[in-house]
Design a protein around this motif. Sequence first.
Motif, short mmCIF file in Angstrom:
data_model
loop_
_atom_site.label_atom_id
_atom_site.label_comp_id
_atom_site.label_asym_id
_atom_site.label_seq_id
_atom_site.Cartn_x
_atom_site.Cartn_y
_atom_site.Cartn_z
N VAL A 31 50.03 21.82 -4.67
CA VAL A 31 49.73 20.81 -5.69
C VAL A 31 48.27 20.83 -6.12
O VAL A 31 47.93 20.26 -7.17
N ILE A 32 47.39 21.47 -5.35
CA ILE A 32 45.98 21.50 -5.73
C ILE A 32 45.77 22.27 -7.03
O ILE A 32 44.75 22.10 -7.70
N MET A 33 46.75 23.08 -7.43
CA MET A 33 46.65 23.83 -8.67
C MET A 33 47.11 23.01 -9.87
O MET A 33 47.11 23.49 -11.00
N VAL A 34 47.53 21.77 -9.62
CA VAL A 34 47.98 20.86 -10.68
C VAL A 34 46.83 19.91 -11.02
O VAL A 34 46.16 19.42 -10.12
N PRO A 35 46.57 19.64 -12.31
CA PRO A 35 45.51 18.70 -12.67
C PRO A 35 45.68 17.34 -11.98
O PRO A 35 46.79 16.80 -11.92
N GLU A 36 44.57 16.79 -11.47
CA GLU A 36 44.63 15.53 -10.73
C GLU A 36 45.20 14.39 -11.57
O GLU A 36 45.92 13.54 -11.07
N LYS A 37 44.85 14.36 -12.84
CA LYS A 37 45.35 13.29 -13.72
C LYS A 37 46.87 13.32 -13.79
O LYS A 37 47.52 12.26 -13.74
N ASP A 38 47.44 14.50 -13.87
CA ASP A 38 48.90 14.62 -13.93
C ASP A 38 49.54 14.16 -12.62
O ASP A 38 50.59 13.50 -12.63
N ILE A 39 48.90 14.50 -11.51
CA ILE A 39 49.43 14.08 -10.20
C ILE A 39 49.45 12.56 -10.10
O ILE A 39 50.44 11.96 -9.67
N SER A 40 48.35 11.92 -10.51
CA SER A 40 48.26 10.46 -10.43
C SER A 40 49.34 9.80 -11.28
O SER A 40 49.99 8.84 -10.84
N GLU A 41 49.53 10.30 -12.48
CA GLU A 41 50.54 9.72 -13.36
C GLU A 41 51.95 9.92 -12.80
O GLU A 41 52.79 9.00 -12.84
N ALA A 42 52.22 11.10 -12.26
CA ALA A 42 53.54 11.38 -11.70
C ALA A 42 53.81 10.51 -10.47
O ALA A 42 54.93 10.03 -10.27
N LEU A 43 52.79 10.28 -9.66
CA LEU A 43 52.95 9.43 -8.48
C LEU A 43 53.34 8.01 -8.88
O LEU A 43 54.20 7.38 -8.24
N LEU A 44 52.73 7.49 -9.94
CA LEU A 44 53.06 6.15 -10.40
C LEU A 44 54.51 6.07 -10.84
O LEU A 44 55.22 5.09 -10.54
N VAL A 45 54.97 7.09 -11.54
CA VAL A 45 56.36 7.10 -12.02
C VAL A 45 57.33 7.13 -10.83
O VAL A 45 58.30 6.37 -10.78
N VAL A 46 57.07 8.03 -9.87
CA VAL A 46 57.99 8.17 -8.74
C VAL A 46 57.95 6.94 -7.84
O VAL A 46 58.98 6.52 -7.31
N GLU A 47 56.79 6.35 -7.67
CA GLU A 47 56.71 5.11 -6.89
C GLU A 47 57.49 4.00 -7.57
O GLU A 47 58.16 3.19 -6.92
N HIS A 48 57.43 3.95 -8.90
CA HIS A 48 58.22 2.95 -9.64
C HIS A 48 59.71 3.21 -9.45
O HIS A 48 60.50 2.26 -9.31
N GLU A 49 60.12 4.47 -9.41
CA GLU A 49 61.52 4.81 -9.16
C GLU A 49 61.95 4.28 -7.80
O GLU A 49 63.05 3.72 -7.66
N ALA A 50 61.10 4.50 -6.79
CA ALA A 50 61.42 4.06 -5.44
C ALA A 50 61.56 2.54 -5.35
O ALA A 50 62.49 2.02 -4.71
N LEU A 51 60.68 1.84 -6.04
CA LEU A 51 60.74 0.37 -6.02
C LEU A 51 62.01 -0.14 -6.70
O LEU A 51 62.56 -1.17 -6.33
N ALA A 52 62.49 0.59 -7.68
CA ALA A 52 63.68 0.16 -8.41
C ALA A 52 64.92 0.17 -7.53
O ALA A 52 65.90 -0.53 -7.82
N PHE A 53 64.88 0.96 -6.44
CA PHE A 53 66.05 1.04 -5.55
C PHE A 53 65.97 0.04 -4.41
O PHE A 53 66.90 -0.06 -3.60
N LEU A 54 64.85 -0.66 -4.27
CA LEU A 54 64.70 -1.62 -3.19
C LEU A 54 65.47 -2.92 -3.48
O LEU A 54 65.63 -3.29 -4.63
#
Length: 290
Positions: free
Chosen positions: A267-290
Motif C-alpha cells: 500500500v505504500i505505493m498508493v497515494p496517501e490521500k487515496d488511502i485516507s479516503e478509502a479508509l473512511l468509505v470502508v469504515e462507514h461500510e463497517a458501521l452500517a452493518f453494526l
Amino acid sequence: VQCNRRSILRSSENLFLFVSTFAATRRVAWASVEDENSAGTKVGVLRRPYASLDSLLPAIRVKMMIDMSVSKANYLVTASPSSKESSQERIKRELSDLLLNPHKFTQNSPVQDVPKKPAKEYLDSYNRDRQKIPLFQQPGAYLVQGAEIDAWKRLKRQEKQREGVDEIRAALNVYTDNLSFDSSSYALNADKKERSKLIREDRLPDIKNVIASDMGMRYLYRNQVLTAMEETRFELRYQFSKKEEDFDASNLLELLLDAQRAFDRWVIMVPEKDISEALLVVEHEALAFL
C-alpha cells in the motif's frame, strides 16, 4: 515440524514477476523526467500512477480484515488465565469467520475482464523500437513482439483464473488492473552524475520498461501478502485440529503480523490521500452493518 506445516506459494508467475522486475529496469519512475542540470528540478508536474477510489476499496477491505485479525489473535495471546473461557471461544469463532470464510471484497468495484491487447504505451514503445532497427530486421521484430504479446495474454488469463479461487488476490488486482500511467514522461530516481551519463549515452529507460518495473514491484509485494495469508489460514486450521486446551495463537499472531507488514509494503505505493479516503468509505461500510 513447524516448517512442514507452513505452505509457500509456488507458481510460475512468481518467477516471471521476479525476473520482469529486474529485467525491465531497476529504477521505478513516476511521471516526469528531472532536468539534467539540476538534481532537484523537475520538468512538468509529478503525477503518480492513479486509479479510481472504487478500485482501491477492495484492497482496503483486505487491510481491515487483516488488522482486525491481528487484534483478535493478540487478545488470545495476551489474555490472562483468569479471562473467561467463553470470551476466548468467541474470539476464536470470529477469527475463523475473518480468515476462513469468504468475503465480498470486490463488491461494487470495477473488476476488469481479460484485456484483449496490452496498453497503448506498450504498443507505442514497440513501434518506436522497430523504427530504430534496419528495415530487413523489422519482420523479425514483429515476430518477437507477437510472441511477447501472446505470452502476456496467456499470463493474464491464468491470473484471472487464480482470482476466482483467491479473493485477496482479486481484491489487490482490482487496483493494479485499473492503474493509469503518464506515458509522456517520468521521474528518474538517479543522482545528477548518473542521470547525465544516461542522457548522453541515450540509455534512459523506455516508458514500457518503467511501467513494467512499477507493476513488477506491486505484484512482488502482493505475492508476499498472499503467501503470508495462506500460511495464516493453514496455521489456524492446524490449531483448530488440536485439543481445545492446546490451542496456541502465538504463531498465528506472528503470521498475521507478517501479512500486515506485507500489506504495508504494497500500500505504500498508493497515494496517501487515496488511502485516507478509502479508509473512511470502508469504515462507514463497517458501521452500517453494526
